[in-house]
Design a protein around this motif. Structure first.
Motif, mmCIF file in Angstrom:
data_model
loop_
_atom_site.group_PDB
_atom_site.id
_atom_site.type_symbol
_atom_site.label_atom_id
_atom_site.label_comp_id
_atom_site.label_asym_id
_atom_site.label_seq_id
_atom_site.Cartn_x
_atom_site.Cartn_y
_atom_site.Cartn_z
ATOM 1 N N ALA A 186 0.989 -1.148 0.024
ATOM 2 C CA ALA A 186 -0.077 0.012 0.111
ATOM 3 C C ALA A 186 0.820 1.309 0.241
ATOM 4 C CB ALA A 186 -0.827 -0.012 1.315
ATOM 5 N N LEU A 187 0.771 2.034 -0.998
ATOM 6 C CA LEU A 187 1.503 3.177 -1.178
ATOM 7 C C LEU A 187 0.672 4.499 -1.007
ATOM 8 C CD1 LEU A 187 4.405 4.001 -2.259
ATOM 9 C CD2 LEU A 187 3.579 3.914 -4.450
ATOM 10 N N GLN A 188 1.184 5.643 -0.319
ATOM 11 C CA GLN A 188 0.518 6.702 -0.509
ATOM 12 C C GLN A 188 1.452 7.908 -0.623
ATOM 13 O OE1 GLN A 188 -0.170 8.301 3.882
ATOM 14 N NE2 GLN A 188 -2.059 9.104 2.931
ATOM 15 N N ILE A 189 1.035 8.727 -1.590
ATOM 16 C CA ILE A 189 1.704 9.758 -2.143
ATOM 17 C C ILE A 189 1.166 11.142 -1.849
ATOM 18 C CG2 ILE A 189 2.955 10.692 -4.283
ATOM 19 C CD1 ILE A 189 2.719 7.972 -5.340
ATOM 20 N N GLU A 190 1.654 12.027 -1.024
ATOM 21 C CA GLU A 190 1.280 13.283 -0.904
ATOM 22 C C GLU A 190 1.766 14.116 -1.997
ATOM 23 O OE1 GLU A 190 2.429 14.860 2.864
ATOM 24 O OE2 GLU A 190 1.360 13.117 3.995
ATOM 25 N N GLY A 191 0.660 15.005 -2.528
ATOM 26 C CA GLY A 191 0.954 15.933 -3.343
ATOM 27 C C GLY A 191 -0.296 16.043 -4.219
ATOM 28 N N ASP A 192 -0.309 17.427 -4.995
ATOM 29 C CA ASP A 192 -1.470 17.770 -5.724
ATOM 30 C C ASP A 192 -1.035 17.089 -7.231
ATOM 31 O OD1 ASP A 192 -3.763 18.926 -6.775
ATOM 32 O OD2 ASP A 192 -2.876 20.849 -7.190
ATOM 33 N N LEU A 193 -1.394 15.839 -7.734
ATOM 34 C CA LEU A 193 -1.172 15.084 -8.601
ATOM 35 C C LEU A 193 -2.459 14.910 -9.346
ATOM 36 C CD1 LEU A 193 1.197 12.459 -7.176
ATOM 37 C CD2 LEU A 193 1.978 14.477 -8.641
ATOM 38 N N THR A 194 -2.244 14.721 -10.762
ATOM 39 C CA THR A 194 -3.420 14.312 -11.661
ATOM 40 C C THR A 194 -3.675 12.876 -11.326
ATOM 41 O OG1 THR A 194 -2.136 13.833 -13.398
ATOM 42 C CG2 THR A 194 -2.930 16.186 -13.326
ATOM 43 N N ASP A 195 -4.729 12.213 -11.863
ATOM 44 C CA ASP A 195 -4.783 11.008 -11.763
ATOM 45 C C ASP A 195 -3.682 10.152 -12.695
ATOM 46 O OD1 ASP A 195 -6.947 11.042 -10.046
ATOM 47 O OD2 ASP A 195 -8.345 10.842 -11.452
ATOM 48 N N GLU A 196 -3.415 10.812 -13.727
ATOM 49 C CA GLU A 196 -2.448 10.119 -14.715
ATOM 50 C C GLU A 196 -1.140 10.176 -14.074
ATOM 51 O OE1 GLU A 196 -0.599 11.152 -19.078
ATOM 52 O OE2 GLU A 196 -2.500 11.908 -18.625
ATOM 53 N N GLN A 197 -0.598 11.146 -13.599
ATOM 54 C CA GLN A 197 0.688 11.319 -12.563
ATOM 55 C C GLN A 197 0.614 10.228 -11.442
ATOM 56 O OE1 GLN A 197 0.464 15.568 -11.655
ATOM 57 N NE2 GLN A 197 1.805 16.115 -13.329
ATOM 58 N N ARG A 198 -0.316 10.252 -10.803
ATOM 59 C CA ARG A 198 -0.163 9.243 -9.725
ATOM 60 C C ARG A 198 -0.315 7.878 -10.143
ATOM 61 N NH1 ARG A 198 -0.986 10.423 -4.575
ATOM 62 N NH2 ARG A 198 -2.264 12.475 -5.156
ATOM 63 N N ASN A 199 -1.049 7.504 -11.360
ATOM 64 C CA ASN A 199 -1.161 6.057 -11.826
ATOM 65 C C ASN A 199 0.564 5.992 -12.421
ATOM 66 O OD1 ASN A 199 -3.497 5.622 -11.088
ATOM 67 N ND2 ASN A 199 -4.318 6.248 -12.989
ATOM 68 N N GLU A 200 1.121 7.015 -13.250
ATOM 69 C CA GLU A 200 2.394 6.749 -13.434
ATOM 70 C C GLU A 200 3.529 6.296 -12.478
ATOM 71 O OE1 GLU A 200 5.744 6.390 -15.953
ATOM 72 O OE2 GLU A 200 3.746 6.118 -16.271
ATOM 73 N N LEU A 201 3.322 7.049 -11.092
ATOM 74 C CA LEU A 201 4.151 6.944 -10.065
ATOM 75 C C LEU A 201 3.910 5.650 -9.404
ATOM 76 C CD1 LEU A 201 4.164 10.308 -8.268
ATOM 77 C CD2 LEU A 201 5.798 9.393 -9.662
ATOM 78 N N PHE A 202 2.672 5.027 -9.464
ATOM 79 C CA PHE A 202 2.394 3.658 -8.942
ATOM 80 C C PHE A 202 2.900 2.552 -9.885
ATOM 81 C CE2 PHE A 202 -0.372 5.554 -5.771
ATOM 82 C CZ PHE A 202 -0.666 4.763 -4.956
ATOM 83 N N THR A 203 2.911 2.957 -11.411
ATOM 84 C CA THR A 203 3.579 1.861 -11.982
ATOM 85 C C THR A 203 5.005 1.963 -11.939
ATOM 86 O OG1 THR A 203 1.747 2.472 -13.573
ATOM 87 C CG2 THR A 203 3.713 1.521 -14.678
ATOM 88 N N GLN A 204 5.603 3.073 -11.859
ATOM 89 C CA GLN A 204 7.086 3.091 -11.736
ATOM 90 C C GLN A 204 7.646 2.519 -10.487
ATOM 91 O OE1 GLN A 204 9.379 3.812 -13.960
ATOM 92 N NE2 GLN A 204 7.532 4.176 -15.449
ATOM 93 N N ALA A 205 6.687 2.538 -9.401
ATOM 94 C CA ALA A 205 7.034 1.960 -7.982
ATOM 95 C C ALA A 205 7.120 0.408 -8.388
ATOM 96 C CB ALA A 205 5.976 2.199 -6.804
ATOM 97 N N ASP A 206 6.235 -0.075 -9.153
ATOM 98 C CA ASP A 206 6.249 -1.647 -9.361
ATOM 99 C C ASP A 206 7.153 -1.956 -10.466
ATOM 100 O OD1 ASP A 206 4.078 -1.926 -7.553
ATOM 101 O OD2 ASP A 206 2.541 -1.723 -8.917
ATOM 102 N N ASN A 207 8.090 -1.172 -10.890
ATOM 103 C CA ASN A 207 9.161 -1.377 -11.890
ATOM 104 C C ASN A 207 10.606 -0.933 -11.244
ATOM 105 O OD1 ASN A 207 7.662 -2.506 -14.177
ATOM 106 N ND2 ASN A 207 6.918 -0.406 -14.531
ATOM 107 N N CYS A 208 10.249 -0.721 -9.918
ATOM 108 C CA CYS A 208 11.653 -0.358 -9.284
ATOM 109 C C CYS A 208 12.836 -1.532 -9.435
ATOM 110 C CB CYS A 208 11.476 0.186 -7.782
ATOM 111 S SG CYS A 208 11.333 -1.291 -6.587
ATOM 112 N N TYR A 209 13.940 -1.122 -9.258
ATOM 113 C CA TYR A 209 14.995 -1.859 -9.515
ATOM 114 C C TYR A 209 15.012 -3.233 -8.588
ATOM 115 C CZ TYR A 209 19.884 -3.535 -9.713
ATOM 116 O OH TYR A 209 20.984 -4.336 -10.111
ATOM 117 N N VAL A 210 14.690 -3.220 -7.226
ATOM 118 C CA VAL A 210 14.571 -4.221 -6.407
ATOM 119 C C VAL A 210 13.455 -5.142 -6.930
ATOM 120 C CG1 VAL A 210 14.500 -5.091 -4.039
ATOM 121 C CG2 VAL A 210 15.986 -3.133 -4.774
ATOM 122 N N HIS A 211 12.340 -4.576 -7.288
ATOM 123 C CA HIS A 211 11.089 -5.380 -7.554
ATOM 124 C C HIS A 211 11.417 -6.219 -8.773
ATOM 125 C CE1 HIS A 211 6.528 -5.555 -7.935
ATOM 126 N NE2 HIS A 211 6.867 -6.286 -8.503
#
Length: 143
Positions: free
Chosen positions: A95-120
């Motif tokens: 479960a990931l929480q990101i504070e900030g005024d982001l669009t849905d598209e930006q937030r989704n991109e950050l979640f996608t990139q989190a799941d593509n991190c190096y260790v994952h």
């Protein structure tokens, strides 16, 4: 450059000093495993590595794109199923929480990139782990 970790066992419980040459933490086992519960368990360290990578990736991508974010927090839980053939099936919830005024598209991109991190990506890939061999303490660099 290869990642190197040195571990020095301590006499109490299953305590060990884990070092990369610049930083050190204590590893141990919980009381239920006859440890002293004074440090991270190996399972804790796996989740910590994965979670830290996900958080750092979110922060990196946001900075790279000039997106203003605040705190990035993660909560993770791992349950391991032990199969009759002695194989293990870990199930990890994230479960990931990101504070900030982001669009849905930006937030989704950050979640996608989190799941593509190096260790994952590393954990999901095929590992080639060598068998343990003895080393000569006098010729090996200390922790």
């Amino acid at each position: 450059m290869a990642t190197k970790i040195n571990i020095k066992s301590l006499p109490a419980g299953y305590q060990s000093v884990i070092s990369n040459g610049r930083h050190a933490i204590v590893g141990d086992e919980p009381l239920t495993g006859k440890g002293t519960d004074l440090g991270f368990s190996p399972e804790d360290l796996i989740l910590a590595a994965l979670g830290s990578c996900k958080v750092n990736t979110v922060r990196f991508i946001a900075r790279k794109n000039g997106w203003e974010i605040g705190a990035v927090d993660i909560r993770m839980e791992m349950n391991v199923k032990r199969n009759p053939d002695r194989t293990l099936e870990p199930q990890v919830s994230v479960a990931l929480q990101i504070e900030g005024d982001l669009t849905d598209e930006q937030r989704n991109e950050l979640f996608t990139q989190a799941d593509n991190c190096y260790v994952h990506r590393m954990i999901k890939s095929d590992w080639n782990i060598g068998n343990a061999v003895a080393f000569d303490a006098e010729t090996t660099s200390a922790v």
